[in-house]
Structure formats: structure tokens, C-alpha cells
Design a protein around this motif. Structure first.
Motif, mmCIF file in Angstrom:
data_model
loop_
_atom_site.group_PDB
_atom_site.id
_atom_site.type_symbol
_atom_site.label_atom_id
_atom_site.label_comp_id
_atom_site.label_asym_id
_atom_site.label_seq_id
_atom_site.Cartn_x
_atom_site.Cartn_y
_atom_site.Cartn_z
ATOM 1 N N CYS A 46 0.781 -1.260 -0.181
ATOM 2 C CA CYS A 46 -0.038 -0.119 0.019
ATOM 3 C C CYS A 46 0.940 1.185 -0.159
ATOM 4 O O CYS A 46 0.367 2.249 -0.521
ATOM 5 N N TYR A 86 -6.873 7.554 0.366
ATOM 6 C CA TYR A 86 -7.550 6.170 -0.361
ATOM 7 C C TYR A 86 -6.544 5.102 0.097
ATOM 8 O O TYR A 86 -6.877 3.793 0.350
ATOM 9 N N VAL A 90 -7.640 1.256 1.886
ATOM 10 C CA VAL A 90 -7.171 0.127 1.171
ATOM 11 C C VAL A 90 -6.368 -0.710 2.033
ATOM 12 O O VAL A 90 -6.722 -2.138 2.138
ATOM 13 N N LEU A 132 -15.691 0.500 -2.152
ATOM 14 C CA LEU A 132 -14.220 -0.231 -2.231
ATOM 15 C C LEU A 132 -14.727 -1.368 -1.376
ATOM 16 O O LEU A 132 -14.052 -2.474 -1.730
ATOM 17 N N MET A 136 -14.254 -5.462 -2.657
ATOM 18 C CA MET A 136 -13.309 -6.314 -1.795
ATOM 19 C C MET A 136 -14.289 -7.352 -1.403
ATOM 20 O O MET A 136 -13.582 -8.805 -1.705
ATOM 21 N N ILE A 168 -8.990 -2.004 -7.379
ATOM 22 C CA ILE A 168 -8.334 -1.002 -6.505
ATOM 23 C C ILE A 168 -7.487 -0.100 -7.356
ATOM 24 O O ILE A 168 -7.489 1.126 -7.279
#
Length: 284
Positions: A46, A86, A90, A132, A136, A168
Motif C-alpha cells: 500500500c 485512499y 485500502v 471499495l 473487496m 483497486i
């Protein structure tokens, strides 16, 4: 299943290394929005997402030196950019999934306790990014179904996680052409992460009776399995590099090229050689 996308740090220039650290620390700081517990999930993957998202922007970066929870005696460079929000969400959502997966597969002692610590952070991230979180959930359910069915086809086994990362990464741009390139980049990196993780963990999975596509496809001989793993891993890396080369990168080129051209290939070769690597987020 995470922590594989790293830089080849000895090959970074001094300035690039400090910037890499700055993004790392900036993302850690951004994750504090979800509570201190969420920061234990910080992942190199990430950090890469954050650096890439920032590289597609032209807005000025905010660079500050602040004391951090890990190094309270000194101030660390932290880079703040809008994409940190963001990337932090994530990281929290994927990190919680990773802990859940490790708890189920009995791969990490304390995974259940860690899940309790990050539960509030995950709930907050889901509320802030519902689409999001929905994406997922859909892809991770598909992954669970594939694994429960004992899938032996490598492409089908890797597809749900690859699809997840494609979605993503496509969220990093609103421009249609670039979204398609980012989706391809994410898809190929997701495929690589899933398969490199499966190859690295195959012996442990065998001992514990966990699903592993390489164990399902190849009982013996090991040489044939290794040849298939090498082909699939290197194909995914090459496809990811081709997609990356199509992006309009406005900054961080040195760091990103180091990761794409050196870090990921080096990691691939190391794991194919059987070198077990420490993937804790640790410290730069």
C-alpha cells in the motif's frame, strides 16, 4: 498474502530513499485516522499504491518532520498527499482480510487477537469507502469459493485476487484510458502476489492441510511445479511492467522504476530460490 511489493533499497539514490521513507511514514500517519490499532496493518504494497497514486497528481506535496509513535525520540520526514486517504483505507481493509485469512489457515499466532485490535478501524474504512469495501467483499468471497472447491487451474485460482487489485488500482484515476492501464497493472500485480505467496507458503500449507493451488496441481515432481511457478510469476511481472510503462507518471519515477524494474523481479528470484523473506512492515 501481503508485503511483497518493495523497493530494491540498496539501488535507490539517497534522495529517493528518503522520499520512499517519507511516503511510508506519511501513509502510517494517515492510517492513524482509523485509530492507532489500524497502523499495525501498514504494508509495503500500500506504500507502493500511495507513491503511484501521488505520482499521477500534479498538486504540491506537503513535507513535514514530525515525531512518530515508533521513533518518539526523533522527527521523521513525512510526505502528505491527497491519495494517502485512499491508500490508508485500502491498507486497513486488505490488512484485516489478511489477518482473517491467516487466522483461518493457522499461519500466524495472534492473528485473532490482532483482528480484535483492528476491528474498529476496518468498520470505519468500510463506512468511508462503501463501494471499495463492497468490491473487496465480492472478490474475496469469489476467492474463498475457488479455494473451497479445490481449484487446480492456476489462472482461475489467481483471478479473484487479481480482479480485486485491478479494481483497486483503477480507482487511482478518473481518466478512462489511464483507468484501463491501471486496472491491468493492478490485475497483474494481484496475480503475482497471489501466486508468489502460494509458492512461498506451499510447504507450510502442506503441513497444515491448507489449500494451495500448486499443491493441488502438482503432487510431484517438484521440478515441474517450480517450472510452472517461474513461468507464471515472471509472465505476471512482465505484463505489469508493460502496463506501468504506459502510465503518465509525473513524479517519483526513480522510486517507481526501482520497484517495478528491480524490487519486484528481485523478490521473484529470491522466492523462487527458496529464500524466505521477512514481510513484516517493520522499519525502513
Amino acid at each position: 498474502m501481503f508485503g511483497y511489493i518493495t523497493a530494491d533499497k540498496p539501488e535507490l539514490r539517497v534522495k529517493e530513499y528518503h522520499q520512499y521513507r517519507g511516503y511510508y511514514c506519511g501513509l502510517c500517519q494517515a492510517m492513524a485516522e482509523y485509530g492507532q490499532g489500524g497502523r499495525i496493518l501498514l504494508s509495503y504494497d500500500c506504500v507502493f499504491l500511495y507513491i503511484l497514486f501521488s505520482a499521477l497528481q500534479e498538486t504540491p506535496l506537503k513535507m513535514v518532520r514530525k515525531k512518530c509513535i515508533a521513533h518518539p525520540a526523533r522527527k521523521e520526514l513525512m510526505i502528505f498527499d491527497a491519495p494517502a486517504e485512499y491508500a490508508a483505507a485500502v491498507n486497513v481493509l486488505l490488512g484485516a482480510f489478511n489477518l482473517r485469512d491467516k487466522k483461518q489457515d493457522r499461519q500466524q499466532k495472534g492473528a485473532g487477537a490482532a483482528l480484535m485490535v483492528v476491528r474498529r478501524a476496518e468498520k470505519k474504512a468500510r463506512k468511508k469507502y462503501p463501494l471499495l469495501a463492497e468490491s473487496m467483499q465480492k472478490n474475496l468471497q469469489a476467492l474463498a469459493q475457488v479455494e473451497q472447491a479445490g481449484e487446480t487451474d492456476i489462472d482461475r485460482a489467481a483471478h479473484p485476487f487479481a480482479q480485486l487489485l485491478g479494481e483497486i488500482f483503477s480507482g487511482l484515476s478518473s481518466e478512462e484510458g489511464q483507468k484501463k492501464v491501471l486496472w491491468e497493472l493492478g490485475y497483474q500485480l494481484g496475480r503475482w502476489i497471489y501466486l508468489v505467496d502460494a509458492w512461498e507458503d506451499r510447504r507450510e500449507d502442506q503441513k497444515k492441510g491448507n489449500y494451495n493451488v500448486f499443491l493441488k496441481k502438482f503432487a510431484e515432481p517438484e521440478a515441474q511445479a517450480a517450472e510452472t511457478a517461474e513461468f507464471n510469476l515472471k509472465s505476471a511481472v512482465n505484463a505489469a511492467v508493460l502496463a506501468y510503462d504506459l502510465l503518465d507518471v509525473k513524479r517519483n519515477q526513480g522510486i517507481l522504476e526501482n520497484i517495478m524494474y528491480r524490487g519486484i523481479p528481485r523478490k521473484t528470484e529470491a522466492i523462487l530460490r527458496g529464500e524466505k523473506e521477512n514481510r513484516r512492515h517493520g522499519s525502513l
